[in-house]
Design an enzyme around this catalytic site. Structure first.
Site, PDB file in Angstrom:
ATOM      1  N   ALA A  92       1.689 -10.543 -37.224  1.00  0.00           N
ATOM      2  CA  ALA A  92       2.142  -9.228 -37.676  1.00  0.00           C
ATOM      3  C   ALA A  92       2.848  -9.367 -39.011  1.00  0.00           C
ATOM      4  O   ALA A  92       3.503 -10.370 -39.280  1.00  0.00           O
ATOM      5  CB  ALA A  92       3.093  -8.597 -36.660  1.00  0.00           C
ATOM      6  N   ASP A  93       2.705  -8.346 -39.831  1.00  0.00           N
ATOM      7  CA  ASP A  93       3.463  -8.271 -41.071  1.00  0.00           C
ATOM      8  C   ASP A  93       4.672  -7.361 -40.922  1.00  0.00           C
ATOM      9  O   ASP A  93       5.644  -7.507 -41.654  1.00  0.00           O
ATOM     10  CB  ASP A  93       2.561  -7.783 -42.204  1.00  0.00           C
ATOM     11  N   ARG A  94       4.591  -6.433 -39.981  1.00  0.00           N
ATOM     12  CA  ARG A  94       5.751  -5.593 -39.663  1.00  0.00           C
ATOM     13  C   ARG A  94       5.514  -4.962 -38.296  1.00  0.00           C
ATOM     14  O   ARG A  94       4.443  -4.421 -38.032  1.00  0.00           O
ATOM     15  CB  ARG A  94       5.949  -4.500 -40.710  1.00  0.00           C
TER      16      ARG A  94
END
Length: 392
Positions: free
Chosen positions: A267-269
């Site tokens: 995940a990036d966010r």
């Protein structure tokens, strides 16, 4: 031995240039925050945890150089302002990944606290920053191993299929599909989603890992496949549009006899409600997983969870240049596929066609079975709601 993508000693930082992988292994030196900004923006380094660490350490190197050459102000507030300005600049390199902004905020608070101590000089403020940035590198490797162990345990307890071979301990083996690159090349080491795969492999519980090509930047075929081969993990590469067919198959031949039990992504966010921004194509995999009854897991450190972002609708999605879709770069090879020549760029699309190239999409929390963190796997309650605030 896993790959090392970031090498650091005080005053020196080198990154493995991921644009050249898997054909060339070249480490680029970074001497300043500006060097890191360009490396991150150009995707010579990528992966949410890695870009935060590289950004932080690049400024540590720059501050060390300035201090060594007696070029830092003696005034603590001047050094604090310098650091905060450079952190803000670094955050602008890639806006979607929360780790970078989170790290900048945390480092800024440390610097601010040190600058307010009576009698402290500019060099001591810089030293406080450098020590904090160095701890980030150590903490990320530790956290990744914890993510790997927690995720592997959860998969073996919740995602086992009845079909397939057994490990030496009598434990059924699993096959896992992953997307993009979430290993040593995306972190300080070991990896998040790929760290789970590494942990499964280390305990003899992995039958096979599948990785998607991950168009348009091919992080799966260039980077994840490279890591899997490097670590001698049994693995198969598929193109992005083969995932549905893979999940639908009960068997893929004698060497690939286990159906996919789980899809594990990074995940990036992650928003407060569990909505997850990750590499484009993740949302589609989550939809496929739901239809086929396959567990869908997000692996990320708590620094990737943004409790200030309530839902995925609030996440800014970075859009990348058209040329990443219409052109592709690689070494020239012979007709038989042998030999590596000079790197070349070729076009793969009709001239004049419009292009939409978002780097990420958002997977709704409703499609996520669990979020694997360094403190355990967070599952939804009986009402289908994640309570991520409980792990902070």
């Amino acid at each position: 031995m896993t790959l090392v993508a970031i090498t650091y000693t005080r005053g020196s930082l080198h990154i493995l240039n991921q644009l050249l992988l898997p054909h060339q292994t070249t480490y680029d030196p970074l001497h300043s925050a500006r060097d890191a900004w360009h490396a991150i923006h150009e995707m010579r380094v990528r992966g949410a945890p890695a870009i935060a660490i590289v950004a932080a350490l690049s400024l540590a190197v720059e501050l060390h150089t300035l201090a060594t050459n007696n070029q830092l102000s003696a005034e603590p507030k001047d050094v604090e302002l310098l650091i905060l300005e450079k952190l803000e600049f670094l955050v602008s390199s890639r806006p979607t990944a929360v780790n970078l902004a989170e790290a900048a905020g945390r480092l800024g608070r440390i610097v601010n606290g040190r600058a307010q101590v009576q009698g402290v000089g500019g060099n001591e403020v810089a030293e406080a920053y450098i020590e904090a940035a160095e701890r980030m590198l150590e903490d990320d490797v530790r956290d990744n191993r914890a993510i790997g162990e927690s995720g592997a345990k959860w998969v073996l307890e919740h995602a086992i299929t009845t079909k397939g071979s057994m490990s030496g301990t009598g434990q059924a083996k699993v096959a896992v599909l992953t997307h993009c690159n979430t290993g040593s090349l995306a972190t300080a080491g070991y990896g998040t989603a790929l760290g789970v795969i590494r942990s499964l492999h280390a305990t003899g519980s992995l039958e096979r890992a599948y990785c998607t090509e991950t168009r348009p930047y091919n992080q799966g075929s260039r980077l994840t496949a490279f890591e899997l081969v490097h670590d001698n993990i049994p693995a198969t590469l598929i193109t992005d549009n083969m995932a549905a067919a893979l999940l639908a198959r009960q068997s893929a031949g004698p060497a690939q006899s286990v159906g996919v039990s789980a899809i594990i992504v990074g995940a990036d966010r992650v928003a407060a409600n569990g909505d997850t921004a990750n590499k484009i194509g993740t949302y589609g995999l989550a939809v496929l997983a739901k239809y086929h009854g396959v567990k869908f897991l997000v692996a990320a450190p708590r620094t990737t969870i943004d409790m200030n972002t309530k839902t995925g609708a609030d996440i800014v999605i970075e859009e990348r240049p058209e040329k990443e879709v219409t052109k592709i770069r690689g070494p020239r090879v012979g007709e038989e596929g042998n030999g590596l020549g000079a790197m070349e760029t070729i076009t793969v699309a009709a001239d004049g066609i419009g292009v939409w190239n978002p780097a990420f999409d958002v997977t709704p929390a409703a499609l996520v079975d669990g979020i694997i963190t360094e403190v355990g796997v967070v599952e939804k309650d009986g009402s289908g709601v994640f309570h991520l605030e409980r792990i902070f």
